[in-house]
Design a protein around this motif. Structure first.
Motif, PDB file in Angstrom:
ATOM      1  N   GLY A  46       0.812  -1.206   0.000  1.00  0.00           N
ATOM      2  CA  GLY A  46       0.000   0.000   0.000  1.00  0.00           C
ATOM      3  C   GLY A  46       0.848   1.259   0.000  1.00  0.00           C
ATOM      4  N   LYS A  47       1.902   1.261   0.806  1.00  0.00           N
ATOM      5  CA  LYS A  47       2.806   2.410   0.843  1.00  0.00           C
ATOM      6  C   LYS A  47       3.519   2.579  -0.505  1.00  0.00           C
ATOM      7  N   PHE A  48       3.899   1.462  -1.120  1.00  0.00           N
ATOM      8  CA  PHE A  48       4.540   1.525  -2.438  1.00  0.00           C
ATOM      9  C   PHE A  48       3.594   2.160  -3.467  1.00  0.00           C
ATOM     10  N   LEU A  49       2.335   1.714  -3.489  1.00  0.00           N
ATOM     11  CA  LEU A  49       1.364   2.261  -4.429  1.00  0.00           C
ATOM     12  C   LEU A  49       1.135   3.753  -4.185  1.00  0.00           C
ATOM     13  N   LYS A  50       1.054   4.121  -2.919  1.00  0.00           N
ATOM     14  CA  LYS A  50       0.861   5.538  -2.592  1.00  0.00           C
ATOM     15  C   LYS A  50       2.021   6.377  -3.111  1.00  0.00           C
ATOM     16  N   MET A  51       3.243   5.910  -2.899  1.00  0.00           N
ATOM     17  CA  MET A  51       4.407   6.705  -3.300  1.00  0.00           C
ATOM     18  C   MET A  51       4.591   6.717  -4.816  1.00  0.00           C
ATOM     19  N   ILE A  52       4.203   5.625  -5.500  1.00  0.00           N
ATOM     20  CA  ILE A  52       4.211   5.634  -6.963  1.00  0.00           C
ATOM     21  C   ILE A  52       3.258   6.717  -7.470  1.00  0.00           C
ATOM     22  N   CYS A  53       2.084   6.803  -6.844  1.00  0.00           N
ATOM     23  CA  CYS A  53       1.118   7.843  -7.226  1.00  0.00           C
ATOM     24  C   CYS A  53       1.662   9.235  -6.934  1.00  0.00           C
ATOM     25  N   GLN A  54       2.342   9.393  -5.816  1.00  0.00           N
ATOM     26  CA  GLN A  54       2.926  10.698  -5.494  1.00  0.00           C
ATOM     27  C   GLN A  54       3.987  11.089  -6.516  1.00  0.00           C
ATOM     28  N   MET A  55       4.734  10.117  -7.027  1.00  0.00           N
ATOM     29  CA  MET A  55       5.747  10.402  -8.043  1.00  0.00           C
ATOM     30  C   MET A  55       5.120  10.709  -9.402  1.00  0.00           C
ATOM     31  N   MET A  56       4.103   9.925  -9.782  1.00  0.00           N
ATOM     32  CA  MET A  56       3.503  10.053 -11.113  1.00  0.00           C
ATOM     33  C   MET A  56       2.472  11.171 -11.207  1.00  0.00           C
ATOM     34  N   ASN A  57       1.809  11.461 -10.088  1.00  0.00           N
ATOM     35  CA  ASN A  57       0.699  12.411 -10.055  1.00  0.00           C
ATOM     36  C   ASN A  57      -0.339  12.101 -11.140  1.00  0.00           C
ATOM     37  N   PRO A  58      -0.867  10.865 -11.169  1.00  0.00           N
ATOM     38  CA  PRO A  58      -1.854  10.512 -12.195  1.00  0.00           C
ATOM     39  C   PRO A  58      -3.180  11.220 -11.954  1.00  0.00           C
ATOM     40  N   LYS A  59      -3.888  11.494 -13.047  1.00  0.00           N
ATOM     41  CA  LYS A  59      -5.212  12.113 -12.953  1.00  0.00           C
ATOM     42  C   LYS A  59      -6.329  11.087 -13.120  1.00  0.00           C
ATOM     43  N   ARG A  60      -6.020   9.973 -13.771  1.00  0.00           N
ATOM     44  CA  ARG A  60      -6.995   8.903 -13.938  1.00  0.00           C
ATOM     45  C   ARG A  60      -6.297   7.572 -13.661  1.00  0.00           C
ATOM     46  N   VAL A  61      -6.855   6.822 -12.700  1.00  0.00           N
ATOM     47  CA  VAL A  61      -6.297   5.532 -12.293  1.00  0.00           C
ATOM     48  C   VAL A  61      -7.395   4.484 -12.396  1.00  0.00           C
ATOM     49  N   LEU A  62      -7.033   3.286 -12.850  1.00  0.00           N
ATOM     50  CA  LEU A  62      -7.964   2.172 -12.892  1.00  0.00           C
ATOM     51  C   LEU A  62      -7.402   1.033 -12.054  1.00  0.00           C
ATOM     52  N   GLU A  63      -8.251   0.455 -11.212  1.00  0.00           N
ATOM     53  CA  GLU A  63      -7.876  -0.724 -10.442  1.00  0.00           C
ATOM     54  C   GLU A  63      -8.831  -1.859 -10.782  1.00  0.00           C
ATOM     55  N   ILE A  64      -8.267  -3.022 -11.089  1.00  0.00           N
ATOM     56  CA  ILE A  64      -9.070  -4.213 -11.347  1.00  0.00           C
ATOM     57  C   ILE A  64      -8.862  -5.157 -10.170  1.00  0.00           C
ATOM     58  N   GLY A  65      -9.872  -5.283  -9.335  1.00  0.00           N
ATOM     59  CA  GLY A  65      -9.785  -6.090  -8.118  1.00  0.00           C
ATOM     60  C   GLY A  65      -9.694  -5.218  -6.879  1.00  0.00           C
ATOM     61  N   THR A  66     -10.845  -4.809  -6.359  1.00  0.00           N
ATOM     62  CA  THR A  66     -10.895  -3.899  -5.208  1.00  0.00           C
ATOM     63  C   THR A  66     -10.684  -4.627  -3.890  1.00  0.00           C
TER      64      THR A  66
END
Length: 213
Positions: A46-66
């Motif tokens: 979870g921390k890895f995903l959060k920091m990847i998002c902080q680096m990329m600053n994506p505006k649209r994200v898709l997750e398959i498998g909630t």
């Protein structure tokens, strides 16, 4: 490659920023109330995903498998207020539980929760995604990949979870083990796909980073 035993895993977690309280509560309730709680992403991923998002600053994200929402909330906490995260799960029995924690995390306006078959829902999403996280039925990973690829921006990333599958990828595989067979097929498929560049990481059960050229 370094083998991660329980003692080393504890050392890693003790030297990673402390888990968010909402996520800690979510993890605890998932382990108490849900079947197969190991499906939860957990603190390190979870921390890895959060920091990847902080680096990329994506505006649209898709997750398959909630599942119960741990990874979706983690990504939401790493993105800006104008980001939308579309997350899809087929299990409607988890909806109330998951929505409860999305609300507690104050992520209702950012996370768009879809219930149903991802392969039917993805074509209905009129979006171009910066980032996709796949953590669903291993037998369908290639199908998920092909379904989302046209909707992924050039230079966008796909993160595929469980690509080491508890080390089963290097064991003798039972031909009836369709989950492991699915992971093996996906890993080879990506390795041979010249539309992307890829990196496999030994995080948790294995994570493949895939960049669309």
């Amino acid at each position: 490659m370094l083998e991660i035993n329980k003692e080393l895993e504890d050392y890693i977690l003790n030297h990673t920023e402390e888990e968010d309280q909402i996520l800690k509560n979510l993890s605890r309730e998932t382990h108490v109330k849900m079947l197969r709680p190991r499906m939860l992403s957990g603190h390190l991923q979870g921390k890895f995903l959060k920091m990847i998002c902080q680096m990329m600053n994506p505006k649209r994200v898709l997750e398959i498998g909630t599942y119960t929402g741990y990874s979706a909330i983690s990504m939401a906490k790493g993105t800006s207020d104008d980001c939308e995260i579309h997350t899809i799960d087929h299990n409607d029995e988890l909806e109330y539980f998951t929505r409860k924690f999305i609300k507690q995390a104050n992520c209702e306006n950012k996370i768009k929760f879809h219930i149903g078959d991802a392969l039917e829902i993805i074509p209905t999403l009129d979006e171009k995604f910066d980032m996709v996280f796949i953590d669903a039925d291993k037998r369908q990973y290639i199908e998920y990949f092909e379904a989302i690829f046209p909707k992924l921006k050039q230079g966008g990333f796909i993160l595929a979870d469980d690509v080491l599958w508890d080390g089963k990828v290097i064991d003798h595989v039972d031909p009836n083990d369709r989950q492991t067979q699915g992971i093996l097929a996906f890993n080879e498929y990506i390795q041979k796909d010249d539309r992307v560049e890829n990196l496999m990481l030994p995080i948790r059960h294995g994570l493949m980073m895939i960049r669309k050229k």
